[in-house]
Design a protein around this motif. Structure first.
Motif, PDB file in Angstrom:
ATOM      1  N   PHE A 578       0.812  -1.222   0.000  1.00  0.00           N
ATOM      2  CA  PHE A 578       0.000   0.000   0.000  1.00  0.00           C
ATOM      3  C   PHE A 578       0.843   1.269   0.000  1.00  0.00           C
ATOM      4  O   PHE A 578       0.650   2.163  -0.824  1.00  0.00           O
ATOM      5  N   THR A 597      -3.207  -0.823   8.654  1.00  0.00           N
ATOM      6  CA  THR A 597      -4.050  -1.432   7.615  1.00  0.00           C
ATOM      7  C   THR A 597      -5.317  -1.991   8.261  1.00  0.00           C
ATOM      8  O   THR A 597      -5.882  -2.979   7.797  1.00  0.00           O
ATOM      9  N   GLU A 599      -9.275  -2.216   9.521  1.00  0.00           N
ATOM     10  CA  GLU A 599     -10.460  -2.218   8.655  1.00  0.00           C
ATOM     11  C   GLU A 599     -10.959  -0.810   8.352  1.00  0.00           C
ATOM     12  O   GLU A 599     -11.327  -0.504   7.226  1.00  0.00           O
ATOM     13  N   LEU A 602      -8.919   0.618   5.645  1.00  0.00           N
ATOM     14  CA  LEU A 602      -9.246   0.008   4.343  1.00  0.00           C
ATOM     15  C   LEU A 602     -10.565   0.549   3.796  1.00  0.00           C
ATOM     16  O   LEU A 602     -10.696   0.779   2.590  1.00  0.00           O
ATOM     17  N   ALA A 606     -10.760   2.340   0.323  1.00  0.00           N
ATOM     18  CA  ALA A 606     -11.574   1.667  -0.698  1.00  0.00           C
ATOM     19  C   ALA A 606     -12.457   2.636  -1.479  1.00  0.00           C
ATOM     20  O   ALA A 606     -12.930   2.305  -2.571  1.00  0.00           O
ATOM     21  N   PRO A 612      -7.770  -1.959  -1.847  1.00  0.00           N
ATOM     22  CA  PRO A 612      -8.360  -2.068  -0.494  1.00  0.00           C
ATOM     23  C   PRO A 612      -9.768  -2.645  -0.504  1.00  0.00           C
ATOM     24  O   PRO A 612     -10.144  -3.385   0.397  1.00  0.00           O
ATOM     25  N   ILE A 615      -9.415  -6.306  -0.752  1.00  0.00           N
ATOM     26  CA  ILE A 615      -8.935  -6.856   0.522  1.00  0.00           C
ATOM     27  C   ILE A 615     -10.096  -6.984   1.508  1.00  0.00           C
ATOM     28  O   ILE A 615     -10.228  -7.983   2.219  1.00  0.00           O
ATOM     29  N   LEU A 616     -10.934  -5.959   1.567  1.00  0.00           N
ATOM     30  CA  LEU A 616     -12.095  -6.001   2.465  1.00  0.00           C
ATOM     31  C   LEU A 616     -13.027  -7.152   2.118  1.00  0.00           C
ATOM     32  O   LEU A 616     -13.519  -7.869   3.004  1.00  0.00           O
TER      33      LEU A 616
END
Length: 917
Positions: A578, A597, A599, A602, A606, A612, A615-616
Motif C-alpha cells: 500500500f 491497515t 479495517e 481500508l 476503498a 483495499p 482486501i475487504l
C-alpha cells in the motif's frame, strides 16, 4: 538494536509515561467511577522493567509542581499547555503510593523538570562507568545518549544507543540539542528558527555544523544549497537571540543539586501490605490476586473496596461426603433449608458433552460439602453410587419450594438435565446479581467477584487442575485437592449472594430486573440451548467450496493490481504494498508508528482505490468461511444432530444477550453470502421455521421516552417512520418521498440514536458535512422532543452517573464527567443510546418469558423456541398449525411492554431461517 548490559541503573521518566498512559486506551475506572488507567499504565510499565532487567538501582522521576528555571528564562515556555485534567491529577497520589510501595525511589525536585533530574543522574553515573537505561517517551532525552546511556521506550518497544539515535533523527546525540533548537517545539512553545522544519534543520547541521557555528558563520549555509538556503543567513542573524534561547531551553540541565548520589537509589523490598491496599483501592484484580496468598492479607485488600465493607474472615468447615451416614445428614440439611447453594463439577465446559463428576452444597456461610461421584484416578477412594445418590437428591433438586442459588446456574441446569434432573426453585444467580448491580464495574466470574466483594482469593481451577496440555479433567484430580476447591465454590457463591442481594434489595428497580427479567429468562435460555437448531451440513459444505473459489479469485486479482504475489492476511506485507509500492496516503498509524491497515483504514481507502476494496471483500468472505461454513458442520452434536449455541446474559453492558459457539448475533444479513448461511438453518420434516421480530423497536422506544408529538403521531397512524422523517426533513408530502430521501432519513433516525455526529452522517451518506448538519438541524426542529430528551438525558447522566431503561436497569457511565472531551462525549453518546438499546433488550427478554410460559402451559409440543438474535425470536413449529402460531407469537410479543406507541412484531415462515426472516 543495542544490547542492554546486565543490571543497568534504570531511570524512569514518570511524567512522560503518566501522560502517555492517561491518553492510551483502555481508559480504566474502578467501581466508584474513579479513573485508574494512568496508574495502571505506569505501574504495568514499571513491573515489566523490573521483571526484564532486575535492577539493583532505579529511580522514578516526576515533574514537581510550579514553575521551573526555564519559565524564568522565557515566560512563554509551555504557556500553551492546557492544565492537567482533573481525572489525571487525581491519579498522581495513588500512583506515587504504589511506586513507593514497590520499593522504588521516587524523586521530584522543585524548579527543574524530570528531564533535568534524569540528565544529572545519568551523566554522573556514566562518568563512573555505570550503564544507564533511561525509560522515556521523550525525544529530548536522546541528547543524553552515549556509550553508557541508552534509551528505552516501553510503549513502542524501541531501544536507542548512539547509532539508533543517528538513524532515527539524522544526527548523533551530540547534535540533538541543535536540532531541537532549530526546529523549535510547539508543544513546549520553544520558538526555534522561523520556517525551519526537520529537513532544513538536518541539511544545515550536516552541511555546516551546530548552532554555535551557524551563528558564527551564517553565510556558510548558502553553500549547502538546500531550498531557501540563500535567504537563511539573514533569517539566522535576525533571529539569533531566539535561536540562542531555543538552544538553552532545549538543553537538559545536568548539574541539578541532589541530596543523593546515584549509588543511593537502591531498589528496596516491596511493602506487600501497602501494595495490597493500593491494588484493592484501584481494583487491579490480577495483581491483587498475586499478592493475596493468605487470609491475613484480606483486611488490607478490602479496606477500600466498593461499599467500604470489611468482610467476614473466610473461616470455613468443608466436608467430603463419602459415606451413607454423611449423605443422610446432608440430605436432611438440604430438605430443611430455605436456600441451597449448588455447584456442579464436570469433565468439560461444553454443557452438552460434560459428564457430572460431583456436586457441592452450602446452606450457611462457612459450611459446605463436596459430594464426589465419579473421580476415577488411580487409588481414588470408594465413592457413593452415582445413580442411587442422584435418585436421593432428585426430589430436593426438583422441589420448587426449596430455593436455589448458584454461579452461572444455566450451566448447572444443563448438567443436571443430562442426568435426568430438572433443577427447580432457581431463585438467584450471583453472576446475574453482580451484572444487574453494575454491568460495567467488573467481570462477573466468581474468582473476580470474590476478590472484589469479599477480598478473598479463591482457589483457582488452574491451581488444582494445572495448565495447558497437561491440565487434568476434574475426575482425574485427587479428592484431597478437589474437595476444598469444590466446597469453597459453593461457600463463596453463597457469601457473594448474601453480599449482592442485600444491596440489590435497597434498589427495588434493580431487584425487579433480576427477579422479573434475568432469572426467568435464564431458564428459557437453558431450554433453547439444549434444544439446539438443525443445520444443513451439505449445503454449508457446498457454500464453503464456492467461497474458497471466490477467495482464490480475489487473491489473484489483488496480486495483479499489486504487481506481485503477497499474503493478503499479513498487515506487514499489506503495508509494504500500500504505502511503499503504490504510495497510498497514510491515514492512521499503529501504536508503534507503522502505517495502519486496520479495517477502518481500508474502508476509507476503498473509496478511492480498488485494492483495499478487494482486501475487504477477501477478509469478509474468509471470515464467513472459517467462522460459519467450515465450522458449523463440525459443531453438530453427535447425540442430538443439532448445533447448540451458548447464550451469555452478563456480557453486554446494556442488557443485550450475546452468544458463542456459534455466535448467532454476528451472522451477516446485508450480503447475499451472509444470507446464504441462514439458509442452512433448517426445519425438520413436518416442521417450519418461524422468525418473529420487532419492527423498529428502538425508534418506538425513542418516541416513548422522548414523548415527541411528531414521532408519537407517526407511529400511532402506522406510518413508515423513515418516510415520515424524510417528509419532515426534506419538506415534502409523505406520498412524494423518494427512496433516496427515505434512505437518508433512515440514516438520520438510526444515526441520532447512536449519537452520530454530522461528520459521521456525512461519511455514511457520502455528502458534504454542511448538508449532513442541515439534516440534523432540521430533524431537531421538526422533532423537538427528541432534542430535549437527549439534552435531559445528558444532564441526568452527568448528575447521577448512570441512566436507566424503562424497566429500571442501570448503565453506569464512569466517564460521563471526564475532562477529556473525547471520552466524555463517548459516555454521553452511550447515555443517550443505552436507555433505548437496554429497553429493547429488556423487552425481548420479557417477550421470551411470556412466550415460553404460553408454550409450557397452553401448547403440547407443536412449537419450540430455538434462537434469540437481536430483536428476533426463531421457532420450530408444526407445519399444520404454522399460520395460527405465527399470529399468536406476534400477539404475545406485542404485550411485552406498554409503550405510548404500538409495539409491533412481524413474523414469517419458511423451510429455513432465511426464508422465514
Amino acid at each position: 538494536m543495542p544490547k542492554i548490559k546486565e543490571n543497568p541503573l534504570v531511570l524512569v521518566d514518570g511524567s512522560s509515561y503518566l501522560y502517555r498512559a492517561y491518553y492510551a486506551p483502555p481508559h480504566l475506572t474502578n467501581s466508584k467511577g474513579e479513573a485508574t488507567g494512568a496508574v495502571y499504565g505506569v505501574v504495568n510499565m514499571l513491573r515489566s522493567l523490573l521483571k526484564q532487567y532486575s535492577p539493583s538501582h532505579i529511580a522514578v522521576v516526576f515533574d514537581a509542581k510550579g514553575k521551573t528555571f526555564r519559565n524564568d528564562m522565557y515566560a512563554d515556555y509551555k504557556a500553551h499547555r492546557p492544565p492537567m485534567p482533573d481525572d489525571l491529577r487525581s491519579q498522581i497520589e495513588p500512583l506515587h503510593r504504589i511506586i513507593k510501595a514497590l520499593g522504588l525511589p521516587l524523586i521530584s525536585i522543585p524548579g527543574v523538570e524530570a528531564d533535568d533530574v534524569i540528565g544529572t543522574i545519568a551523566v554522573e553515573a556514566s562518568k563512573d562507568g555505570r550503564n544507564v537505561l533511561i525509560s522515556t517517551g521523550d525525544k529530548d532525552m536522546a541528547q543524553l545518549v552515549d556509550e553508557n546511556v541508552t534509551l528505552i521506550n516501553t510503549m513502542t518497544d524501541t531501544i536507542m544507543g548512539p547509532e539508533e539515535v543517528t538513524t532515527k533523527f539524522g544526527v548523533g546525540p551530540e547534535l540533538i540539542i541543535d536540532l531541537l533548537a532549530l526546529m523549535g517545539d510547539k508543544a513546549d512553545n520553544i520558538p526555534g528558527l522561523p520556517g525551519v522544519g526537520e529537513k532544513t534543520a538536518l541539511a544545515m547541521l550536516t552541511g555546516v555544523g551546530g548552532v554555535d557555528k551557524l551563528l558564527a558563520e551564517p553565510d556558510s549555509v548558502v553553500e549547502v544549497g538546500f531550498r531557501g538556503s540563500k535567504t537563511m543567513p539573514k533569517k539566522i542573524r535576525e533571529n539569533a537571540d531566539d535561536l540562542k534561547l531555543s538552544y538553552e531551553l532545549a538543553t537538559i540541565k545536568t548539574d541539578v543539586e541532589l541530596e543523593q548520589t546515584w549509588q543511593q537509589f537502591e531498589h528496596k523490598d516491596a511493602d506487600k501490605d501497602e501494595l495490597i491496599k493500593c491494588y484493592g483501592e484501584m481494583e487491579f484484580k490480577r495483581w491483587l490476586a498475586e499478592l493475596l496468598d493468605s487470609s491475613s492479607n484480606v483486611a488490607a485488600a478490602t479496606a477500600n473496596v466498593e461499599d467500604e465493607t470489611t468482610p467476614e474472615a473466610i473461616d470455613a468447615e468443608y466436608e467430603t461426603i463419602l459415606t451413607e451416614e454423611q449423605l443422610v445428614t446432608w440430605l436432611e440439611t438440604l430438605e430443611n433449608a430455605d436456600l441451597i447453594c449448588i455447584d456442579t463439577e464436570t469433565t468439560s465446559l461444553n454443557y452438552m458433552d460434560a459428564e457430572l463428576v460431583g456436586l457441592s452444597f452450602s446452606v450457611e456461610a462457612g459450611k459446605a460439602a463436596y459430594l464426589p461421584l465419579a473421580h476415577d484416578y488411580l487409588d481414588a477412594p470408594i465413592q457413593l453410587d452415582k445413580t442411587e445418590t442422584l435418585t436421593k437428591l432428585k426430589p430436593i433438586l426438583e422441589n420448587p419450594s426449596i430455593a436455589k442459588v448458584g454461579q452461572n446456574l444455566k450451566y448447572d441446569i444443563a448438567i443436571l438435565a443430562n442426568v435426568g434432573i430438572t433443577l427447580q426453585g432457581v431463585e438467584f444467580d450471583t453472576m446475574l446479581e453482580s451484572y444487574v448491580f453494575n454491568s460495567v464495574a467488573s467481570r462477573h466470574d466468581m474468582d473476580g467477584m470474590a476478590l472484589k466483594y469479599l477480598g478473598h482469593k479463591a482457589i483457582s481451577f488452574e491451581e488444582v487442575a494445572g495448565k495447558g496440555a497437561k491440565q487434568l479433567t476434574f475426575n482425574q484430580i485427587d479428592l484431597d485437592t478437589a474437595a476444598p476447591y469444590a466446597a469453597e465454590d459453593a461457600d463463596i457463591t453463597l457469601r457473594l449472594h448474601q453480599h449482592l442481594w442485600s444491596r440489590l434489595e435497597k434498589v427495588p428497580s434493580l431487584a425487579s430486573v433480576l427477579k422479573d427479567i434475568e432469572m426467568p429468562v435464564l431458564s428459557v435460555l437453558s431450554k433453547m440451548e439444549r434444544k439446539g437448531v438443525l443445520i444443513d451440513s451439505m449445503l454449508l459444505a457446498q457454500h464453503s467450496q464456492e467461497l474458497a473459489q471466490t477467495i482464490t479469485e480475489l487473491e489473484q486479482k489483488a496480486h495483479e493490481i499489486a504487481g506481485e504475489a503477497f499474503n493478503l492476511g499479513s498487515p506487514k506485507q499489506l503495508a509494504t504494498i500500500f504505502f511503499e509500492k503504490l504510495n497510498y496516503p497514510i491515514i492512521k498509524k499503529t501504536p508503534k508508528g507503522a502505517p495502519s491497515t486496520a479495517e477502518e483504514v481500508l474502508v476509507e481507502l476503498a473509496l478511492d482505490y480498488p485494492l483495499p476494496k478487494l482486501i475487504l471483500e477477501h477478509r469478509s468472505l474468509s471470515k464467513l468461511k472459517s467462522t460459519y461454513t467450515d465450522k458449523l458442520p463440525l459443531m453438530v452434536n453427535g447425540q442430538t444432530g443439532r448445533v447448540h449455541t451458548s447464550y451469555h446474559q452478563a456480557n453486554a453492558a446494556t442488557g443485550r444477550l450475546s452468544s458463542s459457539d456459534p455466535n448467532l448475533q454476528n451472522i451477516p444479513i446485508r450480503t447475499e453470502e451472509g444470507r446464504r448461511i441462514r439458509q442452512a438453518f433448517i426445519a425438520p420434516e413436518g416442521k417450519k421455521v418461524l422468525a418473529a421480530d420487532y419492527s423498529q423497536i428502538e425508534l418506538r422506544i425513542m418516541a416513548h421516552l422522548s414523548q415527541d408529538k411528531g414521532l408519537l403521531t407517526a407511529f400511532a397512524e402506522g406510518k413508515d417512520i423513515h418516510s415520515a422523517t424524510a417528509a419532515e426533513v426534506f419538506s415534502v408530502d409523505f406520498d412524494d418521498v423518494t427512496s433516496e430521501q427515505r434512505r437518508r432519513a433512515k440514516a438520520v433516525n438510526f444515526g441520532l440514536i447512536y449519537g452520530m455526529s454530522a461528520f459521521g452522517l456525512a461519511k455514511q451518506l457520502d455528502i458534504p458535512r454542511v448538508e449532513a448538519q442541515s439534516y440534523i438541524d432540521t430533524y431537531f426542529a421538526r422533532y423537538p422532543g427528541v432534542k430535549k430528551y437527549m439534552e435531559d438525558t445528558r444532564a441526568v447522566a452527568s448528575e447521577q452517573g448512570y441512566v436507566e431503561t424503562l424497566f429500571g436497569r442501570r448503565l453506569y457511565l464512569p466517564e460521563i464527567n471526564a475532562r477529556n472531551a473525547m471520552r466524555r462525549q463517548a459516555a454521553e453518546r452511550a447515555a443517550i443510546n443505552a436507555p433505548m438499546q437496554g429497553t429493547a433488550a429488556d423487552i425481548i427478554k420479557k417477550a421470551m418469558i411470556i412466550v415460553d410460559n404460553w408454550i409450557e402451559t397452553e401448547t403440547s409440543g407443536e412449537i419450540t423456541m430455538l434462537m434469540q438474535v437481536h430483536d428476533e425470536l426463531v421457532f420450530e413449529v408444526d407445519e399444520s398449525q404454522a399460520d395460527a402460531l405465527q399470529a399468536k407469537i406476534c400477539e404475545l410479543m406485542a404485550t411485552a411492554a406498554d409503550l405510548h406507541v404500538p409495539l409491533l412484531a412481524e413474523a414469517g415462515l419458511g423451510d429455513n431461517w432465511q426464508q422465514a426472516h
